[in-house]
Write an enzyme that holds these catalytic residues in place. Structure first.
Site, short mmCIF file in Angstrom:
data_model
loop_
_atom_site.label_atom_id
_atom_site.label_comp_id
_atom_site.label_asym_id
_atom_site.label_seq_id
_atom_site.Cartn_x
_atom_site.Cartn_y
_atom_site.Cartn_z
N THR A 1 -1.74 0.92 6.52
CA THR A 1 -1.12 -0.04 5.70
C THR A 1 -0.88 -1.17 6.44
OG1 THR A 1 0.86 -0.40 4.30
CG2 THR A 1 1.08 1.29 6.32
N GLY A 2 -0.73 -2.19 5.94
CA GLY A 2 -0.22 -3.50 6.36
C GLY A 2 -1.40 -4.50 6.24
N ARG B 1 -10.62 -10.63 -3.76
CA ARG B 1 -10.32 -10.20 -2.23
C ARG B 1 -10.32 -8.66 -2.21
NH1 ARG B 1 -5.90 -7.30 0.33
NH2 ARG B 1 -5.97 -7.88 2.48
N THR C 1 0.72 -1.22 0.17
CA THR C 1 -0.04 0.16 -0.07
C THR C 1 0.86 1.22 0.14
OG1 THR C 1 -1.70 -1.01 1.35
CG2 THR C 1 -1.85 1.13 1.22
N1 GLY Z 1 -3.34 -3.20 3.17
C1 GLY Z 1 -3.41 -3.56 1.81
C2 GLY Z 1 -4.09 -4.77 1.48
O1 GLY Z 1 -4.30 -5.40 2.74
O2 GLY Z 1 -4.89 -5.07 0.82
#
Ligand code: GLY
Length: 263
Positions: free
Chosen positions: A191-192, A169, A141
């Site tokens: 983010t993560g 997803r 991200t």
């Molecule tokens: N943080 C980005 C994702 O899980 O798609």
């Protein structure tokens, strides 16, 4: 009048070697704000710089899904109450531009083929996104939060999704309150691991703390310690109605940079 400011990150896990790339994006946003541009213009253009940089898992450098496809998520929200997001859009190297076009539409978000068809109608050219196979180290991200001279705030985020995820997803990036939240006086981006961020509704909860008077860093420490399950690598950036932005990740492995206009 407010002091213009920018804070941006290149993803949890990206590491300090990506810092100069993030600083480049911050400089682009700062230049736009200094020339009187809006928070939205600055956030989008800086996000495009990060999407175009193949070292990041967003736009061009997005990680493949398990079936080999490249599907992109992006979102933008503004403190004047607008929002746009796209989910799992294909053939779109800069999904943040499509998300930004949604800011002034009745519809907030679009997904998959519907998102791409709408982008066609809006004149966004289709182009294959290069992407990267999962065995190459993927970061996670990109995100930019900007405040313009009028005190308006925008947060733009973009990702190819975490590694090892199926087609279709949905992560945190296009989900309001999870990967991003902006309202008058505050902007937060995450983010993560998207599933953990979403279960913790992280961005909204951090924004609430900041609006209640908690310092940016304290609110992030609280969220990373109290709102997440153990072991989820997550980072946050935030910007309030005054002062500089801040970033923090539980892995300490998130390149982030900030800028604020001189008084
Ligand atoms: N943080 C980005 C994702 O899980 O798609």
């Amino acid at each position: 009048m407010a002091l213009a400011a920018v804070v941006a990150h290149g993803g949890a896990g990206a590491g300090p070697e990506r810092l100069a790339n993030v600083e480049r994006a911050v400089a682009i946003a700062a230049g736009i704000l200094e020339s009187g541009g809006s928070c939205v213009e600055a956030a989008v253009e800086a996000c495009v710089v990060l999407e175009d940089d193949p070292v990041f898992n967003a736009g061009t450098g997005s990680v493949f899904r398990n079936d080999g496809s490249v599907e992109l998520d992006a979102s933008i929200q503004t403190s004047d109450g607008r929002m746009g997001f796209v989910i799992a859009i294909q053939e779109t190297p800069n999904p943040i531009r499509v998300a930004a076009r949604l800011l002034d539409q009745e519809v907030n978000g679009l997904t998959g083929d519907g998102a791409r068809t709408w982008a066609d109608e809006q004149g966004f050219p289709r182009s294959q996104v290069e992407g990267r196979p999962p065995f190459q180290r993927a970061t996670d991200t990109v995100g930019v939060i900007t405040r313009d001279g009028n005190g308006n705030i925008a947060c733009a985020t973009s990702t190819g999704g975490c590694s090892d995820r199926p087609s279709g997803r949905v992560g945190d990036v296009p989900l309001p309150g999870c990967g991003f939240w902006v309202q008058e006086g505050v902007g937060v981006g995450a983010t993560g691991i998207g599933e953990a961020i979403t279960r913790g509704m992280l961005s909204y909860r951090v924004a609430e703390k900041i609006l209640a008077g908690m310092d940016l860093e304290e609110s992030m420490i609280w969220a990373l310690e109290d709102c997440l399950e153990e072991g989820a690598e997550v980072g946050l950036i935030a910007l309030g109605s005054e002062g500089t932005g801040h970033g923090l990740a539980n892995s300490k492995n998130m390149p982030w940079a900030s800028w604020i206009a001189r008084k």
